[in-house]
Design a protein around this motif. Structure first.
Motif, PDB file in Angstrom:
ATOM      1  N   PHE A  75      16.074  69.229  -0.693  1.00 50.28           N
ATOM      2  CA  PHE A  75      15.644  69.595   0.656  1.00 50.28           C
ATOM      3  C   PHE A  75      14.577  68.625   1.146  1.00 50.28           C
ATOM      4  N   ILE A  76      13.594  68.335   0.304  1.00 54.93           N
ATOM      5  CA  ILE A  76      12.499  67.433   0.671  1.00 54.93           C
ATOM      6  C   ILE A  76      13.023  66.012   0.864  1.00 54.93           C
ATOM      7  N   ILE A  77      13.906  65.572  -0.012  1.00 55.75           N
ATOM      8  CA  ILE A  77      14.471  64.221   0.095  1.00 55.75           C
ATOM      9  C   ILE A  77      15.237  64.062   1.413  1.00 55.75           C
ATOM     10  N   PHE A 100      10.889  54.126  17.077  1.00 55.71           N
ATOM     11  CA  PHE A 100       9.863  53.099  17.246  1.00 55.71           C
ATOM     12  C   PHE A 100      10.384  51.666  17.265  1.00 55.71           C
ATOM     13  N   ILE A 101      11.599  51.453  16.788  1.00 59.95           N
ATOM     14  CA  ILE A 101      12.147  50.091  16.785  1.00 59.95           C
ATOM     15  C   ILE A 101      13.358  49.970  17.708  1.00 59.95           C
ATOM     16  N   VAL A 102      14.374  50.802  17.504  1.00 55.73           N
ATOM     17  CA  VAL A 102      15.620  50.674  18.261  1.00 55.73           C
ATOM     18  C   VAL A 102      15.438  51.066  19.728  1.00 55.73           C
ATOM     19  N   VAL A 159      21.802  52.227  17.666  1.00 58.16           N
ATOM     20  CA  VAL A 159      21.711  52.250  16.206  1.00 58.16           C
ATOM     21  C   VAL A 159      20.944  53.520  15.852  1.00 58.16           C
ATOM     22  N   PHE A 160      21.657  54.542  15.395  1.00 61.53           N
ATOM     23  CA  PHE A 160      21.034  55.824  15.077  1.00 61.53           C
ATOM     24  C   PHE A 160      21.059  56.027  13.567  1.00 61.53           C
ATOM     25  N   PHE A 161      19.992  55.571  12.901  1.00 62.43           N
ATOM     26  CA  PHE A 161      19.898  55.633  11.445  1.00 62.43           C
ATOM     27  C   PHE A 161      20.052  57.050  10.871  1.00 62.43           C
ATOM     28  N   TYR A 196      15.500  61.858   6.730  1.00 60.37           N
ATOM     29  CA  TYR A 196      15.875  62.038   8.132  1.00 60.37           C
ATOM     30  C   TYR A 196      14.705  61.665   9.052  1.00 60.37           C
ATOM     31  N   VAL A 197      13.512  62.172   8.736  1.00 59.27           N
ATOM     32  CA  VAL A 197      12.337  61.887   9.572  1.00 59.27           C
ATOM     33  C   VAL A 197      12.035  60.389   9.565  1.00 59.27           C
ATOM     34  N   PHE A 198      12.096  59.761   8.392  1.00 53.60           N
ATOM     35  CA  PHE A 198      11.836  58.323   8.302  1.00 53.60           C
ATOM     36  C   PHE A 198      12.831  57.521   9.147  1.00 53.60           C
ATOM     37  N   CYS A 199      14.112  57.832   9.008  1.00 54.82           N
ATOM     38  CA  CYS A 199      15.144  57.097   9.756  1.00 54.82           C
ATOM     39  C   CYS A 199      15.067  57.373  11.256  1.00 54.82           C
ATOM     40  N   TYR A 200      14.703  58.586  11.626  1.00 53.94           N
ATOM     41  CA  TYR A 200      14.533  58.916  13.039  1.00 53.94           C
ATOM     42  C   TYR A 200      13.366  58.119  13.610  1.00 53.94           C
TER      43      TYR A 200
END
Length: 188
Positions: free
Chosen positions: A3-5, A19-21, A39-41, A10-14
């Motif tokens: 669950f934590i992973i 902030f970049i895309v 580009v939706f990581f 998800y939060v990191f990729c969002y």
């Protein structure tokens, strides 16, 4: 732990997407940037987490999406669209599982299992199916807000952005596995 992973990934990729895309995309495609990312990581996280954990990935995806909406989405946007945002969060969180299940019903088991050989092509097909379902569903959810002249661009960018995000995550994962193997071999 899973669950934590899933939530953290998800939060990191969002955040990478926001902030970049998004700033780069808004310079080129400002009309559709509010609805779709080229580009939706996080779609990569959806597919890869579901591949690894099956339905157990859904709670982490839901919580990750809610955290991102609360912390990384402009407040006026989230407030204005609250029912639609909640519908889109739910759809995005279950769409990969739905694609895996459709494949399973058709006789193709792409879930991770020790006995299954990893099928990158299968994951891309699953990701594409989930991307199309997410694109159509999200466009329907936001239909009252998307101008008719933007509809085809939004559909296309949603689908392409999800798929590009998946492929980027898969490439990073492959490089990570390769790097881990090289480090493991160097320690022997």
């Amino acid at each position: 732990m899973q669950f934590i992973i899933v939530t953290a990934a998800y939060v990191f990729c969002y955040a990478l997407t926001v902030f970049i895309v998004t700033p780069l995309q808004s310079m080129v495609l400002p009309d559709v940037t509010a609805f779709a990312s080229l580009v939706f990581f996080p779609h990569g996280v959806r597919v890869l987490a579901t591949w690894a954990f099956g339905w157990r990935a859904i709670p982490g995806l839901l919580v990750g999406a809610v955290i991102c909406t609360l912390l990384l989405t402009p407040a006026d946007y989230a407030e204005l669209l609250r029912p639609a945002v909640l519908e889109a969060i739910f759809l995005g969180s279950v769409v990969a599982f739905g694609a895996f299940e459709v494949a399973w019903l058709a006789g193709y088991d792409f879930y991770w299992r020790p006995a299954n050989r990893l099928s990158w092509k299968g994951l891309i097909v699953i990701g594409a199916g989930a991307s199309i379902a997410n694109s159509v569903g999200s466009t329907l959810i936001y239909a009252g807000l998307i101008g008719i002249n933007q509809l085809d661009n939004v559909l296309l960018i949603y689908a392409a952005g999800d798929l590009i995000g998946l492929v980027a995550c898969m490439l990073l994962l492959m490089l990570g596995f390769r790097w881990a193997r090289l480090i493991g071999a160097a320690k022997k």
